[in-house]
Design an enzyme around this catalytic site. Structure first.
Site, PDB file in Angstrom:
ATOM      1  CE  LYS B 146      -4.065   1.866  -0.256  1.00 44.50           C
ATOM      2  NZ  LYS B 146      -5.089   1.212  -1.080  1.00 44.50           N
ATOM      3  CB  SER B 215      -3.692  -0.609  -4.081  1.00 44.76           C
ATOM      4  OG  SER B 215      -3.530  -0.989  -2.566  1.00 44.76           O
TER       5      SER B 215
END
Lengths: 345, 345, 345, 345
Positions: B146, B215
């Site tokens: 992330k 992401s």
């Protein structure tokens, strides 16, 4: 009775008439086109001008045909048209084949949309087309209907006439119109009687047709109808199967149909499917968020997801997936028709 | 080295901690949670407050764990969390199993986002975690990252400092950050050298990792990293496979992985996949409209479509599908990892 | 009775508590905060997690206060909070001032949302708060209510209990909840009786309150209520006026209020306004497209437009504009309250 | 030199030609229409088929005219067309009036979009039209340009030709095209030299034109241009003023123009304005969220907000507000032109 051919051709835009150039090489003629069934790249909702644009360009070019433009090519879905064309040629080695008939209902008053009057008008038109085909309702594999919706203008007109629109919300009116059209198909195909269909429209009965595929648009005020059936009166390599997806991830049902195609030595030519957000808010017990997403219409979600599955199974994105499956298959699922080609004997 | 257990639990909202109640019945403890890998029901883009909400609620509750919240449960995808938990128990009949390590990179300056500095920071963190596991890079099946993105505030801060942000568009910055993180993974796993990775980041080389899943989000300023590997140092029923979807409808690759799971007598526990809109504007030669749809972000389209396919194959919507697959599998495709369980000997 | 101060402070995000640092320089204390009235940067619709995030961060910090977070800062609107703070200080030169009381209704069952039961609960809570202030209902200039909505989960719960939800559509449920809350305010302020209010809720009567400002959210299951009144029991420089925008471009009404502020030597401190898409589909006879835009919720359209006007008139974007004005001002218009400061005598 | 008349007529849809019926009562003829300048109800972005539909319907009907359709009627904006019509009639009591000329640039190669080649083509076309009018550049009050954008297809074509598109993102390409067109106008009007304009296009200089209003669309591959000027060569009641909104809430500038109209005894006939999301992420120091909203394009936000202000000031929603104001007024602000009518002497 003349059989049909099916040409599925990609488009460069809603106003792209280039698919007509595919006719000649295929031995077909524009004058023989019965219907243009297209996926256009709008949102598939109320303000989908891609459908209106397609209608504005295709309809003057083919005054004898009907159009059904379903907006929304979310995800891997690819804009294309399916040309349903009368095919007078002999196809040796075949003793049956696909036949089709197309027509339009009477124009509907906005107050009739989503109401028994619409249901009845669809029943009547479908009945007439089935009769025209000389087909047994049991041989019908797909009835595509394009039906009207309520815009703000139409809602105001209904109210000005002292009546109440079926819905005050324009997007919601699409579902009511699809429902009435689908139930009209169910009656015409003998799947239920009118009384039951009207009860279902009012939310008091569960009826669905696995052969109905209806979609709503602002670009028309009547219903455009195409009936597709298998018949021994024609002889061509096209065949069809239909089924009932139980939910949006019901790959088993689709595989069952594809296995049957394979077992008959066939090649898939097109899949026509309806997709929906399960009204219960869950798929197989797990919460989905299509009905709480105020940024993105539920029908767009559903088309994208079911389109992802069916495109993968077909092997390309030129699949006809339409959103909003009220009474077209079970809640949260949808009707599905596979058109395929078999080799001659 | 301790192996791990994986619990995949539905959530009622981004702030739902109820999944923790699944630990005790499974014989596991909250203190042993290494990572919370969740799908939340936001848009998965810049202004996805579902991710921030999830982080705000989960992180204080589990200070020792990392979180990776991927927004966007389009279509049939269902919000859920995957708890990666240290599992100290003996699992007789197993001589290997899944292991995991989690950590965080240093905080990144906004000017570093999408740049070699971020790439390097990810390489360093992944390298450290792989070493901690005592794993061979070849045994790693998944590296989840992330990573941060650029908001208007951060872009202004970069400019105020006299530097240039990697992108002036906030949504575009997500792709740059995912790319840098993915290439950092590729270097750490020995899939390419730093020079090549930096060239790829600049658009001058083609490199991808089939094990990277990155992401971006506004809710953090460092990178959260989870490394998942199979190892003989642990003994539990979990195993993993990874692959490379060539495009968004590459069902063949997924079936290959699932067939391998079946051949080994296994049961699928979770699928971690990346989804993308092919930058060429086509899938298998047919035009898609994900990159010309100004109403709906391309990553939302891609998640919905690939999610529809993978949920159908898994049999439920609690699949981890994340959008934007720059350098995570081939362009338009994406990395995919299947975690499964095998019976003991 | 203690008067109040109003601090309007920009936020860096829904979870930004930095506005609390503005209290001390202003001579105020966090413990004296009665209410946090914020604009957060979500979509203001069903899946607006910015509101939930704000509530998750602010409520534990200020257990004695109520929160009203209205999502949606479209266009030039700027995320901010309005802190309503008890101000025990003497303000020489003033013999009246603004007072406020805040509270919560009982929790509502989902089946009660948008129904007379909600209307009654709001009436009761507002009545109690007005009494607590010792204010005449005629002195009340604003009643802000945050009220619940129906998610898919709540709709399923209502149905499982054998009842019918006020709406099957989650977005539509917001309007029903706002309507019931607004009519509850109207009754409490003596603007109509309960029977008329319930008839209005059922669509059979026209009633609106120019002092009600209600907004719905998934982040609560009761109603949060703030009552703002001018009173001779307090002495501070704050005053208020309210009015009724006839439509979304009714600049004349707003100017009338601002002229009155100027005539009294005042300075505008904040504007609280409701915005709506005229349900007739037109504004002053010209068609608007807010109700046929399936890509963008009508309330987002309305907030953006009215926000553009009011921000220009105020001179900055930190205006409180909330969307969906059912029974809060005339259809298509909205209630508006201007809080201003006057110099001491 | 013939003067012009301006008819602003509401439309029932992008394909509504009914506004032509307003010509005869006004003493005007369809053959004399120079330009159709319309606001259509699409999203104003890449996939705005409302513009293409309008062009498909209007252009064959008026082969001698140019069209400029600007999509996006967010908020209170109302779909309409502005017909610019040659008016050969005598208007006693006037010794000057508005004149207009319209034309098209050469077709642009996709690789030229957003590049100096486009800038030059616009400069050339505008220059020719100004000369045709015999107008001094100082008398020009508005140059409207509709210019092309990059779709996925066009980007692929550029790459296939071995070139690089100005942007890989289709929405971003619109801004580049608007910028090049606006700077082309600035050069043609003598507001800067070509070298400076090209530097500005590359981001290395600040230049803007308060008379340029450019918008991009997929429906054309050349640039449609309308030049509006005041001239002593014509005699009619129309006049124009232009200004420079400093930001999206700059009501002072608009009021200044309207006060000037009033001082001259005039009546406002139309306002043509550009709207933008300030690239700094703030308006007067307060954060806006238009550039971090991945659900809603920044240009839609900006049109809605500025439209709300200008519609309120004009008194109706049939205002021409177009989004994306690169080099058309200062950053975050926009060019504005007021067309008004004065009584004869």
């Amino acid at each position: 009775m003349t059989g049909i051919a099916l040409l599925t051709v990609p488009t460069a835009g809603p106003d792209d008439l280039a698919p007509l150039t595919a006719l000649h090489p295929a031995g077909l003629r524009a004058d023989d086109i019965l219907a243009v069934i297209g996926k256009t790249e709008g949102n598939g909702c109320v303000n989908d001008f891609s459908r209106t644009l397609a209608a504005a360009v295709w309809e003057p070019r083919l005054p004898g045909a009907i159009t059904v433009f379903s907006g929304g090519t979310e995800g891997v879905l690819s804009p294309h048209v399916n040309l349903i064309v009368r095919d007078p040629r002999a196809h040796p080695g075949h003793d049956r084949g696909l036949v089709a008939a197309a027509g339009r209902s009477r124009a509907l008053d906005p107050a009739e949309i989503g109401r028994p009057a619409q249901l009845g008008a669809v029943t009547e038109t479908v009945g007439k087309l089935v009769a025209e085909l000389g087909a047994d309702p049991g041989d019908v594999h797909l009835v595509l209907v394009k039906c009207p919706l309520l815009t703000s203008d139409r809602i105001a007109a209904v109210r000005a006439a002292g009546a109440a629109p079926v819905a005050a919300d324009t997007y919601a009116s699409m579902g009511h119109s699809r429902a009435a059209a689908a139930l009209g198909v169910a009656v015409a195909l003998g799947e239920c009687d009118t009384r039951t269909a009207e009860a279902a429209l009012a939310g008091h009965a569960d009826v669905d047709s696995a052969r109905a595929s209806t979609s709503a648009g602002a670009e028309l005020d009547d219903c455009h109808v195409l009936v597709l059936a298998e018949s021994a009166r024609a002889a061509n390599p096209l065949r069809a199967l239909h089924g009932r997806m139980r939910d949006a991830i019901d790959i088993a049902t689709v595989r069952g149909l594809l296995d049957e195609v394979a077992a008959r030595g066939g090649t898939v030519r097109q899949i026509f499917a309806k997709a929906d957000a399960d009204p219960a808010g869950t798929v197989r017990g797990l919460r989905h968020t299509m009905l709480t997403d105020s940024d993105l219409a539920a029908t767009r979600h559903a088309r994208a997801a079911v389109g992802g599955l069916l495109a993968a199974l077909k092997g390309d994105g030129a699949v006809y997936v339409s959103g909003g499956a009220e009474h077209q298959g079970p809640p949260g699922g949808g009707s599905i028709t596979v058109v395929f080609e078999v080799p001659g004997a």
